[in-house]
Design a protein around this motif. Structure first.
Motif, PDB file in Angstrom:
ATOM      1  N   LEU B   8      59.345  51.108  74.847  1.00 19.16           N
ATOM      2  CA  LEU B   8      58.216  51.890  74.333  1.00 19.16           C
ATOM      3  C   LEU B   8      57.379  52.455  75.468  1.00 19.16           C
ATOM      4  N   ALA B  11      59.315  55.364  76.715  1.00 26.19           N
ATOM      5  CA  ALA B  11      59.210  56.491  75.789  1.00 26.19           C
ATOM      6  C   ALA B  11      57.838  57.144  75.906  1.00 26.19           C
ATOM      7  N   ALA B  45      62.267  56.233  71.320  1.00 28.56           N
ATOM      8  CA  ALA B  45      61.444  55.325  70.519  1.00 28.56           C
ATOM      9  C   ALA B  45      62.148  54.987  69.206  1.00 28.56           C
ATOM     10  N   PHE B  46      62.753  55.989  68.576  1.00 27.09           N
ATOM     11  CA  PHE B  46      63.490  55.729  67.331  1.00 27.09           C
ATOM     12  C   PHE B  46      64.597  54.712  67.563  1.00 27.09           C
ATOM     13  N   PHE B  49      63.276  51.166  68.100  1.00 28.68           N
ATOM     14  CA  PHE B  49      62.830  50.561  66.845  1.00 28.68           C
ATOM     15  C   PHE B  49      64.023  50.231  65.953  1.00 28.68           C
ATOM     16  N   ALA B  50      65.054  51.094  65.969  1.00 30.45           N
ATOM     17  CA  ALA B  50      66.239  50.828  65.149  1.00 30.45           C
ATOM     18  C   ALA B  50      66.883  49.524  65.603  1.00 30.45           C
ATOM     19  N   LEU B  52      65.339  47.093  67.087  1.00 32.02           N
ATOM     20  CA  LEU B  52      64.416  46.013  66.725  1.00 32.02           C
ATOM     21  C   LEU B  52      64.614  45.580  65.281  1.00 32.02           C
ATOM     22  N   HIS B  53      64.750  46.590  64.394  1.00 37.36           N
ATOM     23  CA  HIS B  53      64.876  46.277  62.974  1.00 37.36           C
ATOM     24  C   HIS B  53      66.308  45.975  62.574  1.00 37.36           C
ATOM     25  N   ASP B  55      68.552  48.280  62.096  1.00 38.16           N
ATOM     26  CA  ASP B  55      68.657  49.255  61.013  1.00 38.16           C
ATOM     27  C   ASP B  55      69.337  50.500  61.563  1.00 38.16           C
ATOM     28  N   LEU B  56      70.291  51.060  60.799  1.00 39.86           N
ATOM     29  CA  LEU B  56      71.044  52.196  61.341  1.00 39.86           C
ATOM     30  C   LEU B  56      70.357  53.542  61.127  1.00 39.86           C
ATOM     31  N   ARG B  57      69.327  53.561  60.285  1.00 36.45           N
ATOM     32  CA  ARG B  57      68.744  54.872  59.956  1.00 36.45           C
ATOM     33  C   ARG B  57      68.068  55.510  61.159  1.00 36.45           C
ATOM     34  N   GLY B  58      67.544  54.682  62.055  1.00 32.77           N
ATOM     35  CA  GLY B  58      66.948  55.223  63.265  1.00 32.77           C
ATOM     36  C   GLY B  58      67.991  55.926  64.123  1.00 32.77           C
ATOM     37  N   MET B  61      68.732  59.252  62.574  1.00 33.32           N
ATOM     38  CA  MET B  61      67.642  60.173  62.906  1.00 33.32           C
ATOM     39  C   MET B  61      67.861  60.754  64.310  1.00 33.32           C
TER      40      MET B  61
END
Lengths: 529, 100
Positions: B8, B11, B45-46, B49-50, B52-53, B55-58, B61
């Motif tokens: 972060l 970024a 940054a995306f 965070f992806a 971190l979570h 999650d593949l949506r980041g 994006m």
């Protein structure tokens, strides 16, 4: 909440699919007839038919309830349909003035129609976007199509300059917005606006301790998003590109710029902040998550936008520049409805937007007609228009007085609803906002009257009568008639107001009866605290 | 694993460099490059965070942002070429025909 998969969603995506097919058809048709003298005609006809089809298909969705399509990427709800119809109608009427515009001669014209349709398509997607990815993609789609259209008349050096400024301002704004979106994603772990609100509220209730860091991140993210969307709707202080681009762009395109991106931007602004960052209560009011002060931010932005727009317009002599500042001011008025945080404000905003689209497009179309006939887009160009072309001058007068907000024109009713919605809220700040708006209305009379004075009270440089083509004259007169009728004909007003009220149904919203059933699918989350 | 804070900070730094570049440099091409840096900061940054979570949506994006950035750069450079042909300059301070 029931979200449809991709194959189930297609049937709900018909208007957009029809528009995509039209865009491809326009490109192909333009290739087939390339080089002919009449090559513009097929492209224009295909675009107009396609847009009419899109409007009909959107209209059928009006009473079809709400659907969350493509696994929550986009929403089909009356709110989106309202904007789709507005965008389709505005684009369709602008085609009449794009056709054979002498500002576009010599440039490949089929492409211009296709690009206008791309802008309309992305505007529609923006109005229905319910996911941060869709918000970003649709916003960029509108932007990129507008960059090209702004610099479309390549022989005009001002057009390229305007386009370059537009690209650089737009790129910065979208970069800032994207950075804000990444923080929202980081805090919530989701891109879906509805889920985002639920996660934010549960995070907010979980962090009972010092919530300042959490609030700080959220506020920075919201402010960054305001930069991105504020640039799209040309709200102060992100408005600097607007007058330059309107002056440089071909006039029919500038007319579109004043309606389509602004309407779509306001739509996404409402969806983002009302669905993503606040709760609806059963009383028709909204509460911001974590009491974030974004409403206060918008109050300041609205007051600054109308003030800067109106005062800067006073010094302009170029009609397109003057109308650009006037359109900035009108976004400021519309944002007043956004600040109210209630259904009455949103409904007044939507009503005003519909009225604004009619009167502002009408005013721009008068400028197009004058420019085509005289080659001038300055105040001097309309001198003596009252005798040179009485009908266009009369219509222009109607639009200008309506833009001021004088009765008995539609603009007055629109402003009345907005002012009433703001005054309903008790509080000195709301009263102050209305006072600022009222003072601004008085100021705006000055520069609109400057045009009236040039038309009726000064001698024309060239006294010969001018002739506006029949189709364009008819369109201008129809717009003037709508502006006039919606100023005093009560059934018409209540019908449009009813549409604006009915449009306030969002996908993923908890307080409406129609939506209550879908709440049962989300256990453990209290949507109406 | 590198903690998220490092990503972060990087970024944020990239974003600041990009923003400072747009504001201070007058060459249109350098301004467009600075905008790309801002977009890349957001992508970073995306992705952080992806991760971190989990999650593949980041990640999705990030791909879309890259594609859009390419489209924007193509249009931006085409407009720079159009301006240069007319005015033989791409200095933003010398492009002052529109004002008022």
């Amino acid at each position: 909440m029931d979200t449809l998969t991709a194959s189930q969603s297609l049937i709900w995506f018909q208007p957009e699919l029809a528009l995509v097919a039209t865009i491809v058809a326009v490109f192909l048709v333009d290739l087939v007839v390339a080089g002919r003298a009449w090559r513009e005609i097929p492209a224009a006809v295909v675009s107009a038919l396609g847009l009419a089809l899109v409007a009909v298909l959107s209209w059928q969705q009006w009473s079809a309830g709400t659907q969350s399509i493509f696994q929550g990427m986009a929403a089909v709800d009356p709110f989106a349909v309202f904007f789709k119809l507005l965008i389709a109608a505005a684009t369709l009427s602008a085609l009449i003035f794009l056709f054979r515009s002498n500002e576009m001669i010599g440039d490949a014209s089929g492409e211009a129609y296709a690009l206008v349709l791309v802008m309309a398509l992305c505007g529609m997607l923006l109005a229905s976007a319910n996911n941060l990815l869709m918000v970003y993609l649709a916003l960029e789609g509108v932007s990129i199509a507008s960059y090209v259209l702004a610099g479309y008349s390549r022989r005009n050096p001002r057009a390229s300059e305007a386009a370059l400024k537009y690209v650089i301002y737009g790129g910065v704004a979208s970069g800032v917005m994207l950075f804000g979106l990444s923080y929202l994603y980081g805090v919530t772990g989701t891109l879906d606006l509805t889920l985002m609100r639920e996660r934010l509220s549960s995070l907010a209730s979980a962090s009972t301790g010092p919530a300042t860091a959490f609030n700080g991140v959220l506020l920075v993210a919201a402010a960054f998003v305001i930069v991105g969307i504020g640039y799209k709707v040309a709200a102060v202080p992100f408005h600097m590109w607007c007058p330059d681009v309107y002056e440089g762009a071909p006039t029919p395109i500038a007319a579109l710029f004043s309606v389509v991106p602004k309407a779509a931007g306001l739509a996404v602004l409402i969806r983002f902040f009302y669905v993503g960052l606040s709760y609806g209560t059963s009383g028709g009011e909204f509460i911001a998550i974590q009491s974030l002060p974004w409403v206060a931010l918008f109050g300041i932005v609205a007051a600054a936008t109308m003030t800067v727009g109106n005062f800067a317009a006073c010094w302009q002599t170029n009609l397109k520049r003057l109308l650009a500042y006037s359109s900035i001011a009108h976004v400021g008025y519309a944002l007043m409805g956004f600040v109210v945080l209630g259904e009455s404000g949103l409904s007044a905003l939507l009503y005003y937007l519909a009225i604004y689209a009619v009167m502002n497009l009408g005013a721009f179309f008068c400028v197009v007609a004058v420019r085509n006939a005289t080659g001038s887009e300055d105040l001097d160009g309309v001198r003596g228009l009252g005798t040179r072309d009485p009908l266009t001058a009369a219509a222009f007068t109607v639009f200008l007085l309506s833009l001021v907000g004088l009765p008995p024109f539609a603009g007055f009713v629109g402003k009345y609803f907005l002012f009433a919605a703001v005054l309903e809220r008790a509080g000195a700040w709301y009263d102050a906002l209305v006072v600022v708006a009222a003072v601004n209305t008085a100021v705006s009379l000055f520069f609109y009257a400057k045009i009236l004075k040039a038309m009726y009270l000064t001698k024309a440089v060239d006294p010969l009568p001018i002739r506006v083509p029949g189709g364009q004259l008819l369109a201008v007169l129809v717009f003037a008639a709508i502006t006039l009728v919606l100023g005093f004909w009560a059934p018409g007003i209540s019908r449009v107001k009813g549409a604006a009220d009915g449009a306030l149904v969002f996908v993923g919203y908890g307080y409406r009866d129609a939506q209550v059933a879908s709440l049962a699918d989300c256990p453990g989350r209290d949507r109406n605290p | 694993m590198v903690p998220i804070g490092h990503y972060l900070v990087l970024a944020g730094t990239l974003f600041a460099i990009g923003a400072a570049g747009v504001v201070s440099r007058r060459n249109a091409i350098v301004a467009l490059m600075s905008i790309e840096i801002m977009l890349n900061a957001a992508i970073l940054a995306f992705l952080a965070f992806a991760r971190l979570h989990g999650d593949l949506r980041g990640h999705a994006m990030a791909f879309f942002v890259m594609a859009v950035a390419a489209a924007e750069a193509a249009v931006g450079l085409a407009i720079v070429v159009a301006v240069f042909r007319r005015r033989a300059t791409v200095n933003l301070d010398e492009l002052r025909e529109l004002k008022g």
